[in-house]
Design a protein around this motif. Structure first.
Motif, PDB file in Angstrom:
ATOM      1  N   GLN A 190       0.824  -1.211   0.000  1.00 32.09           N
ATOM      2  CA  GLN A 190       0.000   0.000   0.000  1.00 32.09           C
ATOM      3  C   GLN A 190       0.858   1.260   0.000  1.00 32.09           C
ATOM      4  OE1 GLN A 190      -2.844   0.028   3.190  1.00 32.09           O
ATOM      5  NE2 GLN A 190      -3.809  -1.897   2.586  1.00 32.09           N
TER       6      GLN A 190
ATOM      7  N   SER B 163      -6.941 -10.888  -4.043  1.00 32.67           N
ATOM      8  CA  SER B 163      -7.394  -9.683  -4.728  1.00 32.67           C
ATOM      9  C   SER B 163      -6.267  -9.259  -5.668  1.00 32.67           C
ATOM     10  CB  SER B 163      -7.709  -8.561  -3.725  1.00 32.67           C
ATOM     11  OG  SER B 163      -6.514  -8.073  -3.141  1.00 32.67           O
TER      12      SER B 163
ATOM     13  N   ALA C 298      -4.735  -6.423  -5.087  1.00 31.07           N
ATOM     14  CA  ALA C 298      -4.088  -5.357  -4.319  1.00 31.07           C
ATOM     15  C   ALA C 298      -2.594  -5.299  -4.587  1.00 31.07           C
ATOM     16  CB  ALA C 298      -4.347  -5.564  -2.824  1.00 31.07           C
TER      17      ALA C 298
ATOM     18  N   LEU D 196      -0.734  -2.782  -7.129  1.00 30.90           N
ATOM     19  CA  LEU D 196      -0.456  -1.360  -6.900  1.00 30.90           C
ATOM     20  C   LEU D 196       0.969  -0.977  -7.282  1.00 30.90           C
ATOM     21  CD1 LEU D 196      -1.676   1.288  -5.884  1.00 30.90           C
ATOM     22  CD2 LEU D 196      -0.948   0.667  -3.577  1.00 30.90           C
TER      23      LEU D 196
ATOM     24  N   SER E  99     -11.302  -5.508  -0.659  1.00 32.60           N
ATOM     25  CA  SER E  99     -10.342  -5.278  -1.748  1.00 32.60           C
ATOM     26  C   SER E  99     -10.938  -5.548  -3.117  1.00 32.60           C
ATOM     27  CB  SER E  99      -9.108  -6.161  -1.540  1.00 32.60           C
ATOM     28  OG  SER E  99      -8.463  -5.868  -0.334  1.00 32.60           O
TER      29      SER E  99
ATOM     30  N   THR F 260      -9.962  -3.631  -6.381  1.00 39.19           N
ATOM     31  CA  THR F 260      -8.666  -3.822  -7.021  1.00 39.19           C
ATOM     32  C   THR F 260      -8.761  -4.659  -8.293  1.00 39.19           C
ATOM     33  OG1 THR F 260      -8.163  -5.802  -5.700  1.00 39.19           O
ATOM     34  CG2 THR F 260      -7.491  -3.670  -4.795  1.00 39.19           C
TER      35      THR F 260
ATOM     36  N   VAL G 178      -8.154  -2.464 -11.197  1.00 36.91           N
ATOM     37  CA  VAL G 178      -6.915  -1.703 -11.339  1.00 36.91           C
ATOM     38  C   VAL G 178      -6.225  -1.984 -12.663  1.00 36.91           C
ATOM     39  CG1 VAL G 178      -5.321  -3.373 -10.296  1.00 36.91           C
ATOM     40  CG2 VAL G 178      -4.908  -0.922 -10.016  1.00 36.91           C
TER      41      VAL G 178
ATOM     42  N   GLY H 134     -10.113   2.014   0.507  1.00 41.35           N
ATOM     43  CA  GLY H 134      -9.940   1.332  -0.771  1.00 41.35           C
ATOM     44  C   GLY H 134     -10.998   1.667  -1.790  1.00 41.35           C
TER      45      GLY H 134
ATOM     46  N   ALA I  85     -10.086   3.394  -4.988  1.00 38.64           N
ATOM     47  CA  ALA I  85      -9.539   2.632  -6.116  1.00 38.64           C
ATOM     48  C   ALA I  85     -10.539   2.526  -7.254  1.00 38.64           C
ATOM     49  CB  ALA I  85      -9.124   1.237  -5.655  1.00 38.64           C
TER      50      ALA I  85
END
Length: 404
Positions: A111, A184, A186, A189, A252, A255, A258, A330, A333
């Motif tokens: 993060q 997830s 995550a 990132l 999450s 994500t 993303v 979150g 996002a």
């Protein structure tokens, strides 16, 4: 009796950097109006003089569009930098606390990459502000490009140092990475952060008249872009495997989307590189090749958009974290995918369809696709306002709890 009147943002998480990131991305979306709708034959991007000329010669609709663009660019840039400063202050306060120790000893350590990701966006937003607001900027721009490369190199160094701390820990000490909490995207990132550095590094390649500057830009952006893709492939495959075993982490869930901004950022990086190779180094690139390339990226984005919406809807994410009583940092996002999809539609239309001769610029079909991009953009403007009101607005009085 103790009454909790804190705001959600008072329980700080590095993911709040995404609040600043989203505002900065929206500021750039308003620059798309100038980039694609304002004629700038003497420059690769519109500058203050180009906009002033078109504003004075244009009718009321053109002038209204330019005023709207400038309002969007400046207001959202202000929000971006305001939230960036707030995040940096909170980030510094977080260091050395028990929560910092928890972050840096769990999967959540990545993060921290939200910070260099947003710093890279801050440099991009600064350049947009300069182009739009500073007269005669282009007369000194060749001196600014090396400074921009240095700035992005420093941000890239911060990103690699943070990623190195994480990988050095989990790859040398067995059992410290929780696979059950990897359910997830995550861990993508860091890919997003490196890709944002790459696209910024590629800007001089598309705009500089100095071969050395353009060459350094091409090499540097390629390095950061390849690093982003390598890490992204590993993180996506392992994350999807964990999701198949344990289901997607509810908090999450955003994500999953993303991948959309990563595709847009890397796509713009490749377009900037192509323009630099064509303009500075005489490479030949056909318009249909650009259209096919952008169509492939857009297809990936649509697939992950559908996947993400299916999961978020099944989990009831909207009713819980967006419109319900619970809050999650979150949730920010979800801003980046909408921003990225709006920007990608602009490029797909103008660099792809128009560039290949399939759509005529300013035709009804042109405005239909542009209207879709603008509609997504304004939904995201509302969404940022909605989230900021929930997370940074007045504190809500909670139910009293017994004093200890």
């Amino acid at each position: 009796m103790h009454v909790d009147v804190s705001r959600p943002a008072d329980r700080y998480s590095p993911l709040y950097f995404l609040a600043s990131l989203g505002a900065g991305g929206l500021s750039v979306t308003f620059f798309m109006y100038l980039f694609f709708w304002v004629d700038h034959p003497a420059h690769p991007v519109p500058v203050f003089e180009d906009v002033a000329r078109v504003f004075l010669a244009g009718g009321l609709p053109v002038q209204g569009m330019i005023v709207l663009a400038y309002l969007g660019i400046t207001i959202l840039a202000f929000v971006h930098y305001k939230l960036l400063i707030w995040n940096i202050v909170q980030y510094r306060r977080l260091k050395g606390t028990p929560k910092w120790h928890e972050l840096t000893t769990t999967n959540a350590e990545t993060q921290l990459l939200a910070m260099p990701l947003t710093l890279a966006m801050a440099v991009n937003v600064g350049f947009v502000l300069g182009l739009a607001l500073v007269p005669r900027l282009w007369s000194v721009v060749e001196y600014l490009f090396p400074l921009a490369l240095i700035a992005f190199a420093l941000v890239g160094w911060i990103a690699f140092r943070q990623l190195g701390d994480f990988l050095g820990r989990v790859l040398t000490r067995g059992g410290v990475f929780d696979v059950t909490a990897h359910n997830s995207f995550a861990q993508l990132l860091p890919t997003f952060a490196l890709a944002m550095v790459a696209v910024g590094f590629a800007a001089p390649a598309a705009m500089s008249e100095v071969p050395l500057t353009a060459g350094v830009s091409l090499i540097g952006s390629t390095f950061f872009g390849v690093a982003a893709m390598l890490y992204g492939v590993v993180a996506a495959i392992t994350g999807f495997n964990s999701m198949l075993h344990y289901g997607t982490s509810r908090e999450s869930g955003p994500t999953l989307l993303v991948v959309i901004p990563i595709m847009t950022v890397l796509g713009i990086m490749f377009l900037r590189q192509e323009h630099g190779m064509s303009h500075t180094f005489d490479a030949e690139i056909a318009g249909i090749e650009t259209l096919v390339f952008l169509s492939r990226l857009l297809a990936v984005q649509v697939v992950f958009l559908l996947l993400g919406l299916v999961v978020l809807n099944r989990q009831g994410y909207w009713g819980q974290y967006i419109f319900g009583t619970e809050n999650s940092s979150g949730a920010y996002a979800l801003v980046c995918p909408g921003v990225a999809l709006s920007v990608m539609l602009h490029f797909w239309l103008n660099a792809g369809l128009v560039g290949a001769g399939l759509v005529t610029k300013f035709s009804p079909g042109f405005w239909a696709i542009s209207g879709l991009a603008v509609s997504i953009q304004f939904v995201m403007v509302w969404f940022v306002w909605h989230l900021n009101r929930r997370h940074f607005g007045h504190a809500r009085r909670a139910e009293p709890v017994p004093a200890e």
